[in-house]
Design a protein around this motif. Structure first.
Motif, PDB file in Angstrom:
ATOM      1  N   PRO A 174       0.980  -1.260   0.153  1.00  0.00           N
ATOM      2  CA  PRO A 174       0.160   0.018  -0.071  1.00  0.00           C
ATOM      3  C   PRO A 174       0.706   1.561  -0.032  1.00  0.00           C
ATOM      4  O   PRO A 174       0.659   2.358  -0.637  1.00  0.00           O
ATOM      5  CB  PRO A 174      -0.900  -0.076   1.442  1.00  0.00           C
ATOM      6  CG  PRO A 174      -0.819  -1.658   1.460  1.00  0.00           C
ATOM      7  CD  PRO A 174       0.434  -2.079   0.958  1.00  0.00           C
ATOM      8  N   GLN A 175       1.971   1.492   0.781  1.00  0.00           N
ATOM      9  CA  GLN A 175       2.802   2.405   0.571  1.00  0.00           C
ATOM     10  C   GLN A 175       3.493   2.483  -0.762  1.00  0.00           C
ATOM     11  O   GLN A 175       3.560   3.587  -1.138  1.00  0.00           O
ATOM     12  CB  GLN A 175       3.894   2.186   1.706  1.00  0.00           C
ATOM     13  CG  GLN A 175       5.011   3.492   2.097  1.00  0.00           C
ATOM     14  CD  GLN A 175       4.128   4.516   2.699  1.00  0.00           C
ATOM     15  OE1 GLN A 175       3.833   4.636   3.525  1.00  0.00           O
ATOM     16  NE2 GLN A 175       3.822   5.735   1.656  1.00  0.00           N
ATOM     17  N   LEU A 176       4.121   1.740  -1.183  1.00  0.00           N
ATOM     18  CA  LEU A 176       4.395   1.571  -2.526  1.00  0.00           C
ATOM     19  C   LEU A 176       3.433   2.367  -3.634  1.00  0.00           C
ATOM     20  O   LEU A 176       3.842   3.058  -4.308  1.00  0.00           O
ATOM     21  CB  LEU A 176       5.243   0.560  -3.123  1.00  0.00           C
ATOM     22  CG  LEU A 176       5.696   0.263  -4.421  1.00  0.00           C
ATOM     23  CD1 LEU A 176       6.893   1.100  -4.545  1.00  0.00           C
ATOM     24  CD2 LEU A 176       6.153  -1.027  -4.507  1.00  0.00           C
ATOM     25  N   LEU A 177       2.277   1.707  -3.475  1.00  0.00           N
ATOM     26  CA  LEU A 177       1.354   1.897  -4.535  1.00  0.00           C
ATOM     27  C   LEU A 177       0.837   3.568  -4.311  1.00  0.00           C
ATOM     28  O   LEU A 177       0.470   4.239  -5.243  1.00  0.00           O
ATOM     29  CB  LEU A 177       0.084   1.035  -4.327  1.00  0.00           C
ATOM     30  CG  LEU A 177       0.381  -0.265  -4.723  1.00  0.00           C
ATOM     31  CD1 LEU A 177      -0.951  -1.565  -4.375  1.00  0.00           C
ATOM     32  CD2 LEU A 177       0.657  -0.563  -6.241  1.00  0.00           C
ATOM     33  N   ASP A 178       0.853   3.829  -3.318  1.00  0.00           N
ATOM     34  CA  ASP A 178       0.468   5.253  -2.773  1.00  0.00           C
ATOM     35  C   ASP A 178       1.674   6.246  -3.382  1.00  0.00           C
ATOM     36  O   ASP A 178       1.409   7.200  -4.041  1.00  0.00           O
ATOM     37  CB  ASP A 178       0.692   5.739  -1.369  1.00  0.00           C
ATOM     38  CG  ASP A 178      -0.127   6.790  -0.929  1.00  0.00           C
ATOM     39  OD1 ASP A 178      -1.232   7.465  -1.518  1.00  0.00           O
ATOM     40  OD2 ASP A 178       0.691   7.774  -0.125  1.00  0.00           O
ATOM     41  N   ILE A 179       2.857   5.821  -3.272  1.00  0.00           N
ATOM     42  CA  ILE A 179       3.938   6.523  -3.547  1.00  0.00           C
ATOM     43  C   ILE A 179       3.999   6.784  -5.184  1.00  0.00           C
ATOM     44  O   ILE A 179       4.216   7.617  -5.718  1.00  0.00           O
ATOM     45  CB  ILE A 179       5.364   6.152  -3.289  1.00  0.00           C
ATOM     46  CG1 ILE A 179       5.572   6.318  -1.799  1.00  0.00           C
ATOM     47  CG2 ILE A 179       6.519   6.595  -4.038  1.00  0.00           C
ATOM     48  CD1 ILE A 179       6.646   5.432  -1.364  1.00  0.00           C
ATOM     49  N   LEU A 180       3.748   5.501  -5.972  1.00  0.00           N
ATOM     50  CA  LEU A 180       3.480   5.358  -7.512  1.00  0.00           C
ATOM     51  C   LEU A 180       2.685   6.073  -7.823  1.00  0.00           C
ATOM     52  O   LEU A 180       2.501   6.662  -8.944  1.00  0.00           O
ATOM     53  CB  LEU A 180       3.893   4.043  -7.742  1.00  0.00           C
ATOM     54  CG  LEU A 180       5.033   3.198  -7.384  1.00  0.00           C
ATOM     55  CD1 LEU A 180       4.924   1.819  -7.781  1.00  0.00           C
ATOM     56  CD2 LEU A 180       6.225   3.819  -7.937  1.00  0.00           C
ATOM     57  N   THR A 181       1.267   6.114  -7.202  1.00  0.00           N
ATOM     58  CA  THR A 181       0.222   6.965  -7.831  1.00  0.00           C
ATOM     59  C   THR A 181       0.275   8.410  -7.653  1.00  0.00           C
ATOM     60  O   THR A 181      -0.249   8.922  -8.534  1.00  0.00           O
ATOM     61  CB  THR A 181      -1.206   6.147  -7.382  1.00  0.00           C
ATOM     62  OG1 THR A 181      -0.920   6.212  -5.977  1.00  0.00           O
ATOM     63  CG2 THR A 181      -1.115   4.803  -7.846  1.00  0.00           C
ATOM     64  N   THR A 182       0.621   8.671  -6.301  1.00  0.00           N
ATOM     65  CA  THR A 182       0.556  10.275  -6.196  1.00  0.00           C
ATOM     66  C   THR A 182       1.749  10.969  -6.421  1.00  0.00           C
ATOM     67  O   THR A 182       1.820  12.256  -6.429  1.00  0.00           O
ATOM     68  CB  THR A 182       0.357  10.439  -4.955  1.00  0.00           C
ATOM     69  OG1 THR A 182       1.293   9.929  -3.850  1.00  0.00           O
ATOM     70  CG2 THR A 182      -1.110   9.726  -4.249  1.00  0.00           C
TER      71      THR A 182
ATOM     72  N   ILE B 209      10.554   1.008  -2.640  1.00  0.00           N
ATOM     73  CA  ILE B 209      10.214   2.189  -2.064  1.00  0.00           C
ATOM     74  C   ILE B 209      11.273   3.159  -2.085  1.00  0.00           C
ATOM     75  O   ILE B 209      11.193   4.369  -2.003  1.00  0.00           O
ATOM     76  CB  ILE B 209       9.384   1.751  -0.733  1.00  0.00           C
ATOM     77  CG1 ILE B 209       8.194   1.055  -0.774  1.00  0.00           C
ATOM     78  CG2 ILE B 209       9.371   2.835   0.176  1.00  0.00           C
ATOM     79  CD1 ILE B 209       7.736   0.359   0.499  1.00  0.00           C
ATOM     80  N   ILE B 210      12.295   2.541  -1.443  1.00  0.00           N
ATOM     81  CA  ILE B 210      13.670   3.426  -1.224  1.00  0.00           C
ATOM     82  C   ILE B 210      13.977   4.068  -2.627  1.00  0.00           C
ATOM     83  O   ILE B 210      14.261   5.386  -2.391  1.00  0.00           O
ATOM     84  CB  ILE B 210      14.773   2.684  -0.787  1.00  0.00           C
ATOM     85  CG1 ILE B 210      14.551   2.247   0.722  1.00  0.00           C
ATOM     86  CG2 ILE B 210      16.262   3.376  -0.731  1.00  0.00           C
ATOM     87  CD1 ILE B 210      15.684   1.134   1.059  1.00  0.00           C
ATOM     88  N   CYS B 211      14.149   3.598  -3.644  1.00  0.00           N
ATOM     89  CA  CYS B 211      14.358   4.102  -4.940  1.00  0.00           C
ATOM     90  C   CYS B 211      13.156   5.001  -5.209  1.00  0.00           C
ATOM     91  O   CYS B 211      13.397   6.218  -5.804  1.00  0.00           O
ATOM     92  CB  CYS B 211      14.494   3.053  -5.964  1.00  0.00           C
ATOM     93  SG  CYS B 211      15.873   2.153  -5.560  1.00  0.00           S
ATOM     94  N   SER B 212      11.996   5.021  -4.993  1.00  0.00           N
ATOM     95  CA  SER B 212      10.970   5.736  -5.232  1.00  0.00           C
ATOM     96  C   SER B 212      11.147   6.944  -4.378  1.00  0.00           C
ATOM     97  O   SER B 212      10.882   8.189  -5.283  1.00  0.00           O
ATOM     98  CB  SER B 212       9.678   5.020  -5.130  1.00  0.00           C
ATOM     99  OG  SER B 212       9.426   4.068  -5.757  1.00  0.00           O
ATOM    100  N   VAL B 213      11.491   6.819  -3.072  1.00  0.00           N
ATOM    101  CA  VAL B 213      11.516   8.279  -2.200  1.00  0.00           C
ATOM    102  C   VAL B 213      12.590   9.041  -2.884  1.00  0.00           C
ATOM    103  O   VAL B 213      12.703   9.997  -2.861  1.00  0.00           O
ATOM    104  CB  VAL B 213      11.604   7.766  -0.783  1.00  0.00           C
ATOM    105  CG1 VAL B 213      12.296   8.677  -0.181  1.00  0.00           C
ATOM    106  CG2 VAL B 213      10.613   7.142  -0.339  1.00  0.00           C
TER     107      VAL B 213
END
Length: 109
Positions: free
Chosen positions: A46-54, A101-105
């Motif tokens: 859920p955290q990853l999907l939130d980052i990728l969508t928003t 998640i780390i790479c997305s952040v």
């Protein structure tokens, strides 16, 4: 193992005593631990999907996910040394999610 050690490893169950290995087999522990391991990685989706969508990472702790990644790496290595495929593969799966998640952040900051 001596008798005292064997007694320590016994579990009281209906119908008498059984070893912890017999008890694990009886309750289907290998299936339970695989499910728990898969759930570990799924819990961060859920955290990853939130980052990728928003594309917003405000409030996401990079340090926390780096610590998670390091802990999971240690347990994946432990799984390798103990020949526990459930531990090793579930931690590798969870490491993949943590690293994403780390790479997305880092990308969206």
């Amino acid at each position: 193992q001596n008798k005292a050690q064997k007694l320590v490893y016994k579990v009281v169950a209906k119908g008498g005593l059984m070893t912890r290995e017999e008890f694990a087999e009886k309750i289907g522990w290998s299936k339970i631990i695989w499910l728990a391991g898969i759930s570990n990685g799924l819990s961060m989706l859920p955290q990853l999907l939130d980052i990728l969508t928003t594309k917003k990472v405000t409030g996401v702790s990079l340090l926390m996910f780096c610590i998670f990644f390091t802990i999971k790496l240690c347990f994946a290595i432990e799984g390798f040394f103990k020949r526990s495929s459930a531990l090793m593969y579930s931690m590798l799966w969870s490491m993949l999610v943590s690293m994403t998640i780390i790479c997305s952040v880092l990308y969206y900051r």
